[in-house]
Design an enzyme around this catalytic site. Structure first.
Site, PDB file in Angstrom:
ATOM      1  N   LYS A  19       0.861  -1.260   0.027  1.00 46.76           N
ATOM      2  CA  LYS A  19      -0.097  -0.091  -0.034  1.00 46.76           C
ATOM      3  C   LYS A  19       0.792   1.502  -0.128  1.00 46.76           C
ATOM      4  O   LYS A  19       0.711   2.044  -1.017  1.00 46.76           O
ATOM      5  CB  LYS A  19      -1.046  -0.038   1.173  1.00 46.76           C
ATOM      6  CG  LYS A  19      -1.985   0.945   1.285  1.00 46.76           C
ATOM      7  CD  LYS A  19      -2.765   0.778   2.344  1.00 46.76           C
ATOM      8  CE  LYS A  19      -3.608  -0.584   2.527  1.00 46.76           C
ATOM      9  NZ  LYS A  19      -4.445  -0.705   3.815  1.00 46.76           N
ATOM     10  N   ARG A  79      -3.183   3.133   8.703  1.00 42.95           N
ATOM     11  CA  ARG A  79      -3.340   2.090   7.630  1.00 42.95           C
ATOM     12  C   ARG A  79      -2.209   1.137   7.696  1.00 42.95           C
ATOM     13  O   ARG A  79      -1.165   1.445   7.727  1.00 42.95           O
ATOM     14  CB  ARG A  79      -3.670   2.442   6.339  1.00 42.95           C
ATOM     15  CG  ARG A  79      -4.465   3.834   6.393  1.00 42.95           C
ATOM     16  CD  ARG A  79      -4.775   4.176   4.807  1.00 42.95           C
ATOM     17  NE  ARG A  79      -5.235   3.635   3.776  1.00 42.95           N
ATOM     18  CZ  ARG A  79      -5.166   3.879   2.579  1.00 42.95           C
ATOM     19  NH1 ARG A  79      -4.587   4.881   2.184  1.00 42.95           N
ATOM     20  NH2 ARG A  79      -5.837   3.063   1.764  1.00 42.95           N
ATOM     21  N   GLY A 121      -6.267 -10.713   8.162  1.00 37.53           N
ATOM     22  CA  GLY A 121      -5.795 -10.966   9.559  1.00 37.53           C
ATOM     23  C   GLY A 121      -5.131  -9.860  10.333  1.00 37.53           C
ATOM     24  O   GLY A 121      -5.005  -9.664  11.436  1.00 37.53           O
ATOM     25  N   MET A 126      -4.327  -5.895  11.229  1.00 35.44           N
ATOM     26  CA  MET A 126      -5.481  -4.957  11.727  1.00 35.44           C
ATOM     27  C   MET A 126      -5.900  -4.123  10.524  1.00 35.44           C
ATOM     28  O   MET A 126      -5.289  -3.667   9.730  1.00 35.44           O
ATOM     29  CB  MET A 126      -4.437  -3.998  12.779  1.00 35.44           C
ATOM     30  CG  MET A 126      -5.456  -3.064  13.690  1.00 35.44           C
ATOM     31  SD  MET A 126      -4.711  -1.888  14.391  1.00 35.44           S
ATOM     32  CE  MET A 126      -4.701  -0.533  13.302  1.00 35.44           C
ATOM     33  N   ARG A 128      -3.415  -1.041  -6.863  1.00 33.62           N
ATOM     34  CA  ARG A 128      -2.348  -2.191  -6.940  1.00 33.62           C
ATOM     35  C   ARG A 128      -2.780  -2.833  -8.190  1.00 33.62           C
ATOM     36  O   ARG A 128      -3.903  -2.537  -8.730  1.00 33.62           O
ATOM     37  CB  ARG A 128      -2.593  -2.899  -5.635  1.00 33.62           C
ATOM     38  CG  ARG A 128      -3.939  -3.565  -5.653  1.00 33.62           C
ATOM     39  CD  ARG A 128      -4.061  -4.282  -4.289  1.00 33.62           C
ATOM     40  NE  ARG A 128      -5.717  -4.450  -4.237  1.00 33.62           N
ATOM     41  CZ  ARG A 128      -6.386  -4.809  -2.849  1.00 33.62           C
ATOM     42  NH1 ARG A 128      -5.304  -4.833  -1.779  1.00 33.62           N
ATOM     43  NH2 ARG A 128      -7.553  -4.584  -3.094  1.00 33.62           N
ATOM     44  N   HIS A 162      -9.815 -31.679   5.493  1.00 31.76           N
ATOM     45  CA  HIS A 162      -9.719 -32.978   4.945  1.00 31.76           C
ATOM     46  C   HIS A 162     -10.239 -33.296   3.299  1.00 31.76           C
ATOM     47  O   HIS A 162      -9.620 -33.729   2.434  1.00 31.76           O
ATOM     48  CB  HIS A 162     -10.414 -33.934   5.897  1.00 31.76           C
ATOM     49  CG  HIS A 162      -9.976 -35.408   5.310  1.00 31.76           C
ATOM     50  ND1 HIS A 162     -11.117 -36.329   4.736  1.00 31.76           N
ATOM     51  CD2 HIS A 162      -9.244 -36.310   5.573  1.00 31.76           C
ATOM     52  CE1 HIS A 162     -10.613 -37.303   4.252  1.00 31.76           C
ATOM     53  NE2 HIS A 162      -9.547 -37.450   4.925  1.00 31.76           N
ATOM     54  N   SER A 178      15.458 -40.914 -14.610  1.00 30.22           N
ATOM     55  CA  SER A 178      14.128 -40.189 -14.385  1.00 30.22           C
ATOM     56  C   SER A 178      13.877 -40.206 -12.954  1.00 30.22           C
ATOM     57  O   SER A 178      13.673 -41.154 -12.278  1.00 30.22           O
ATOM     58  CB  SER A 178      13.139 -41.039 -15.336  1.00 30.22           C
ATOM     59  OG  SER A 178      11.900 -40.354 -15.107  1.00 30.22           O
ATOM     60  N   CYS A 224       9.159 -37.811 -13.909  1.00 27.31           N
ATOM     61  CA  CYS A 224       8.246 -38.818 -14.398  1.00 27.31           C
ATOM     62  C   CYS A 224       7.205 -38.955 -13.083  1.00 27.31           C
ATOM     63  O   CYS A 224       6.207 -39.594 -13.411  1.00 27.31           O
ATOM     64  CB  CYS A 224       8.477 -40.260 -14.886  1.00 27.31           C
ATOM     65  SG  CYS A 224       9.079 -41.065 -13.736  1.00 27.31           S
ATOM     66  N   TYR A 272      13.782 -32.836 -19.414  1.00 23.01           N
ATOM     67  CA  TYR A 272      12.496 -33.028 -19.819  1.00 23.01           C
ATOM     68  C   TYR A 272      11.560 -33.139 -18.345  1.00 23.01           C
ATOM     69  O   TYR A 272      12.171 -33.470 -17.432  1.00 23.01           O
ATOM     70  CB  TYR A 272      11.949 -34.095 -20.841  1.00 23.01           C
ATOM     71  CG  TYR A 272      12.268 -35.356 -20.259  1.00 23.01           C
ATOM     72  CD1 TYR A 272      11.181 -35.969 -19.856  1.00 23.01           C
ATOM     73  CD2 TYR A 272      13.515 -36.086 -20.664  1.00 23.01           C
ATOM     74  CE1 TYR A 272      11.465 -37.326 -19.065  1.00 23.01           C
ATOM     75  CE2 TYR A 272      13.569 -37.264 -20.073  1.00 23.01           C
ATOM     76  CZ  TYR A 272      12.745 -37.916 -19.277  1.00 23.01           C
ATOM     77  OH  TYR A 272      12.844 -39.058 -18.773  1.00 23.01           O
TER      78      TYR A 272
HETATM   79  P1  ADP Z   1      -7.678  -1.925   3.206  1.00 24.62           P
HETATM   80  O1  ADP Z   1      -6.436  -2.530   3.191  1.00 24.62           O
HETATM   81  O2  ADP Z   1      -8.712  -2.887   3.956  1.00 24.62           O
HETATM   82  O3  ADP Z   1      -8.071  -1.567   1.780  1.00 24.62           O
HETATM   83  P2  ADP Z   1      -7.294   0.638   3.659  1.00 24.62           P
HETATM   84  O4  ADP Z   1      -5.940   1.514   4.353  1.00 24.62           O
HETATM   85  O5  ADP Z   1      -7.310   0.910   2.195  1.00 24.62           O
HETATM   86  O6  ADP Z   1      -7.593  -0.595   4.321  1.00 24.62           O
HETATM   87  O7  ADP Z   1      -8.643   1.453   4.417  1.00 24.62           O
HETATM   88  C1  ADP Z   1      -9.988   1.094   4.535  1.00 24.62           C
HETATM   89  C2  ADP Z   1     -10.727   2.421   3.881  1.00 24.62           C
HETATM   90  O8  ADP Z   1     -10.702   3.460   4.510  1.00 24.62           O
HETATM   91  C3  ADP Z   1     -10.772   2.207   2.492  1.00 24.62           C
HETATM   92  O9  ADP Z   1     -12.089   2.469   2.005  1.00 24.62           O
HETATM   93  C4  ADP Z   1      -9.926   3.467   2.284  1.00 24.62           C
HETATM   94  O10 ADP Z   1     -10.060   4.002   1.032  1.00 24.62           O
HETATM   95  C5  ADP Z   1     -10.367   4.470   3.410  1.00 24.62           C
HETATM   96  N1  ADP Z   1      -9.319   5.454   3.824  1.00 24.62           N
HETATM   97  C6  ADP Z   1      -8.036   5.008   4.303  1.00 24.62           C
HETATM   98  N2  ADP Z   1      -7.531   6.157   4.621  1.00 24.62           N
HETATM   99  C7  ADP Z   1      -8.161   7.256   4.257  1.00 24.62           C
HETATM  100  C8  ADP Z   1      -7.953   8.464   4.176  1.00 24.62           C
HETATM  101  N3  ADP Z   1      -6.764   9.035   4.725  1.00 24.62           N
HETATM  102  N4  ADP Z   1      -9.242   9.624   3.859  1.00 24.62           N
HETATM  103  C9  ADP Z   1     -10.130   8.764   3.534  1.00 24.62           C
HETATM  104  N5  ADP Z   1     -10.605   7.569   3.351  1.00 24.62           N
HETATM  105  C10 ADP Z   1      -9.467   6.771   3.804  1.00 24.62           C
HETATM  106 MG    MG Z   2      -7.922  -0.411   0.839  1.00 21.43          MG
END
Ligand code: ADP
Ligand code: MG
Ligand code: MG
Length: 893
Positions: free
Chosen positions: A22, A91, A100, A102, A335, A453, A780, A848, A868
């Site tokens: 990110k 973020r 998983g 935060m 991304r 399983h 092989s 093989c 191969y």
């Molecule tokens: P994730 O990894 O789950 O995508 P993000 O860090 O992208 O989490 O953020 C979760 C939500 O909060 C997203 O919709 C993102 O666009 C929004 N968001 C994050 N930072 C800001 C910001 N500075 N201003 C407005 N919206 C934000």
């Molecule tokens: Mg996001």
């Protein structure tokens, strides 16, 4: 001292290791001049230090202070300042996107004073209190670990009190009251007040992000995906922009192309007057992105322009998050976007045609796994629209399967024996269900994930499986399951399951061959197959051109050989001769085993020889001009005899009238019975113990080749001796075989050169490969047995019994029978390759085992320099593609 904090203007997309995905992409967009709210990233290195020492690295505090001060100066406001507060989001963002971890906390910097400043600045009381309650809610849930339902319930209660279901009806006073209630919740559950100091809010959130690296769910995910445990996560501090400032604001997500088809166009969702995840949370109905043109034409045009900039810059389809604040567009994330298998092939060729990438790059944009997905039979799309969709589970093992629902292994086995197609439905499966899984067309469970399983075993068998369909209530005793809306499916009712998508349908949905397979079969030309088939055709051609290894087939009859050749096989890497001893011919093998003297034995062998010879002739014809590796008989002989218990019961029941032949048979079965057949009298050991057996097979091969030669053909036999552990074993058989070849040449007057080589499938063979190569013209690698003997796993016993547990525990991320274990088994292969070639520089090397069709394993084979890979006919296109991709990867570093 390392630099722990990077402003968005300082990073770029290649710094994912340090800034996380990110952060690196936020920096890249900033440098492209796109409108990204200013901010900075705390590196993964700071996180690693924190995780290792339990404290933040020295100097980090100062660095954050400096960057925060610069940010404040730039924005002209200070974090949480009462009159006009700067607010930020905190973020998480690791190198790999990782469930998983935060979740993001928005609106950091709000407190009882600054909320008034925000309201005054925005001229909107409601907005300010809504933002404040969001902060306490997100902070409470993710930083303070309070159950999120408590906050949701409080919102529900507020809506009920107002008699509404829409949070749009809540006003400033309602949100203000909610803030009070939320603060009480925080106090009740943590014993302290919600932290109102803005900087403390930020610091606590940063630490919480670091700590979440070691949350249980994150650890489990990393183990399963084989992500190293010590990579760490970065933290992004980003100044807030507000999509919840009224109807001229909003938030959205978009793809630069359709992630399902690859078509260029406008794909995404938009939600007015909303913040953050509202758009994907389903709380209100979003509108299709195309609607934005009507809502806010200027922002829409700017967005499209930015999407084009991103595609041309990343040279790939991107997904993005954006927010519009009072008519101004902001980019919050991008991304390279996830896509379906079909879209991956189409997009790669579209980008190639646009001149954005070259053919090598295009081939790296698709994978063998994606190609495999495109080859499974699937539900007829035209008929899918009418199908009654019941629910969706996890797509555990691809393919499409239709059958009557059954709920026990016994029922599955019984129905299958009567020729019925069945789907085995269970809550979850266990080792006792194995027979039922084998008998069923597909498996459906209501519990368990991709390492359950059912999922592990079904994938191992190549059987369609949907698991963890949690909406289904499976009642095994009552022989029925109940789906959403109370739909009841009783035993015998037909269901259809799609293991590629996870969808479950009621009734029969017609299944059709994939057009990609029709193309490989030659039943559809590349121009008839549409855009997808054409894309496959082009990328396959390029992969073939670049590949360093050839691809051979594991096939033991003329029909499979011909099919394999159509699929692009350049020979046979494993022709198993034991399959030729089944059916009617079993009688002859029985005679061989029961032979009392040399004469009886010779008679039995003489009867088998012509049958073998004609099998080989058919295969040589189908593979004319290409090498055919024939493995001499490998399995223990008792596999050709009747079951010991059944035979004993038959004799006991017949009493005195029992057939003397049966008695002799039983004696032989008892004599040949082994505690560990996998490690018993089999492979080369049979050839050394049973006189004439291997000679008969070699003679059949030589005569078949001579016949083909005489008929104008070009047979290329390679004789392969299985389960060799010592060069002495191989030398003895080699002498014998050479003698037979010379005899046949002499008698037929046709000289047919045949290579003689061995399988490397025991650790001892790998470790003494230098010696073994003296008697072998090729190796092989039999990686199924080599995996069994290296790990000490009996595959049939362990896979069903405890592999799912091993996967859950993270002992391996994928079964070593699916993907070659590079560290252990791979090490043995490296040793054998190196030492074998030292003895005999022109030693031919191949694999093989089933790994020959597994993408990751194919790359390994290229890396160690095999000539191969050989795999089942159906996997050949996958292996061809991966052989090309492996060569490209090696060439481009
Ligand atoms: P994730 O990894 O789950 O995508 P993000 O860090 O992208 O989490 O953020 C979760 C939500 O909060 C997203 O919709 C993102 O666009 C929004 N968001 C994050 N930072 C800001 C910001 N500075 N201003 C407005 N919206 C934000
Ligand atoms: Mg996001
Ligand atoms: Mg073997």
């Amino acid at each position: 001292m390392p630099k722990f904090v990077f402003d968005f203007t300082e990073g770029n997309k290649d710094l994912k290791d340090l800034l996380g995905g990110k952060g690196a992409n936020l920096a890249e967009m900033t440098n492209l001049g796109l409108p990204v709210p200013p901010g900075f990233t705390i590196t993964t290195e700071a996180c690693r230090h924190y995780l290792e020492h339990g404290s933040l690295p020295e100097g980090l505090g100062d660095e954050v202070n400096r960057h925060l001060a610069a940010l404040e100066q730039r924005m002209g406001k200070r974090l949480g300042e009462p009159g006009d507060p700067l607010l930020v989001s905190v973020r998480s963002g690791a190198k790999f996107s990782m469930p998983g971890m935060m979740e993001t906390v928005l609106n950091i910097g709000l407190n009882d004073e600054s909320v008034h400043g925000l309201a005054a600045q925005a001229g909107d009381e409601r907005f300010a209190w809504d933002s404040y309650r969001r902060l306490i809610q997100m902070f409470g849930k993710t930083v303070l670990d309070i159950d999120g339902d408590l906050f949701e319930d409080a919102i529900e209660a507020a809506k009920d009190a107002k008699g509404t279901k829409d949070d749009g009806d809540l006003d400033a006073a309602d949100f203000r009251a909610l803030v009070g209630r939320f603060k009480e919740i925080v106090r009740e559950h943590t014993g302290r007040d919600f932290p109102t100091d803005p900087r403390e809010q930020m610091d606590l959130a940063v630490k919480a992000v670091f700590d979440s690296w070691n949350a249980d769910r994150a650890i489990l995910y990393r183990r399963q995906e084989r992500i190293p445990a010590d990579v760490g996560t970065a933290v992004n501090i980003c100044s807030m922009v507000f999509g919840n400032l009224g109807m001229d604001s909003g938030t959205g997500v978009a793809f630069t192309r359709d992630p399902a088809s690859g078509q260029q166009g406008i794909y995404g969702d938009y939600l007015q007057n909303a913040q953050g995840e509202d758009v994907v949370a389903g709380i209100r109905n979003t509108v299709a992105l195309i609607e934005l043109e009507r809502i806010d034409k200027a922002s829409y045009d700017r967005l499209l322009e930015i999407m084009e900039t991103l595609e041309n810059h990343y040279l790939d389809m991107c997904d993005i998050e954006f927010t519009i604040e009072r008519g101004k567009l902001w980019m919050l994330q991008t991304r390279v976007g996830k896509r379906t298998a079909a879209a991956a092939f189409r997009i790669a060729c579209q980008l190639l045609d646009q001149g954005l990438i070259d053919a090598d790059e295009a081939a790296t944009r698709v994978t063998g796994d994606q190609l495999a997905q495109l080859m499974f039979p699937r539900f007829d799309e035209a008929r899918l629209a009418d199908a009654r969709r019941l629910t969706k589970g996890m797509n555990a093992s691809p393919g499409a399967a239709v059958g009557k629902a059954v709920f026990t292994t016994e029922a599955a086995v019984r129905a299958a024996a009567e020729g019925e197609d069945v789907i085995l439905v269970r809550r979850e499966t266990n080792p006792d269900d194995l027979a039922g899984m084998v008998a069923a067309r597909g498996v459906l469970t209501s519990r368990g994930g991709k390492t359950s399983h059912a999922a592990v075993v079904a994938r191992g068998m190549g059987k369609t499986c949907v698991c963890g369909a949690e909406e289904l209530d499976v009642d095994v005793k009552g022989r029925r399951f109940t789906g959403p809306g109370g739909v009841v499916v009783n035993e015998g009712d037909v269901v259809s399951i799609d293991g590629t998508s996870g969808e479950v349908y009621l009734g029969e949905v017609p299944v059709e061959d994939s057009p990609v397979v029709l193309y490989f079969e030659g039943r559809l030309t590349d121009s008839e197959g549409g855009e997808l088939v054409q894309a496959v055709h082009r990328l396959m051609r390029h992969a073939d051109e670049r590949a360093g290894m050839t691809v051979r087939a594991n096939a033991d009859n003329a029909e499979d050989s011909a099919r394999a050749r159509r699929f692009g096989a350049q020979g046979i890497g494993l022709c198993r001769t034991e399959h030729m001893f089944l059916g009617d011919r079993r009688q002859l093998v029985e005679k061989l085993i029961l032979a009392g003297d040399a004469e009886e034995r010779t008679a039995a062998l003489d009867a088998l020889e012509p049958l073998q010879r004609s099998d080989f002739e058919g295969i040589f014809e189908a593979m004319d001009g290409l090498p055919v590796t024939i493995r001499l008989i490998d399995p223990p002989l008792h596999e050709f005899l009747p079951d010991m218990t059944e035979l004993a019961v038959k004799i006991a029941l017949a009493g005195d009238g029992a057939d003397p032949q049966d008695r002799r048979l039983l004696e032989a079965v008892r004599r040949l019975h082994e505690q560990n057949p996998m490690l018993g009298l089999r492979g080369v050991r049979l050839g050394l113990v049973i006189p004439g057996l291997f000679s008969m097979q070699v003679r059949a091969i030589a005569e078949a080749a001579a016949h083909r030669r005489a008929a104008g053909g070009d047979p290329r036999p390679e004789i392969m001796i299985p389960l060799v552990g010592a060069v002495q074993e191989l030398e003895a058989i080699r002498e014998e075989a050479k003698g037979v070849l010379a005899e046949v040449a002499e008698a037929s007057g046709v000289d047919v050169p045949a290579l003689i080589g061995t399988m490397i499938e025991l650790p001892r063979a790998a470790l003494t490969a230098g010696q073994i190569a003296e008697a072998a013209e090729f190796f092989s690698f039999g990686t199924n047995d080599l995996t069994q003997t290296t790990w000490g796993f009996s595959r049939d016993d362990v896979e069903a019994a405890f592999f799912s547990r091993y996967l859950d525990l993270g002992i391996f991320g994928v079964s070593p029978f699916e993907t070659l274990d590079r560290e252990g088994v791979g090490r043995l292969i490296r040793i054998a390759v190196e030492e074998g070639r030292r003895t005999r520089p022109d030693l031919k090397l191949g694999i093989c085992g089933e790994h020959g069709g597994d993408p990751d394993s194919v790359h390994f084979c290229h890396e160690v320099g095999l000539d191969y890979v050989s795999c089942s006919p159906f996997r050949i296109p996958v292996a061809r593609l991966e052989a090309g991709r492996a060569a490209i990867a090696a060439a481009t570093g």
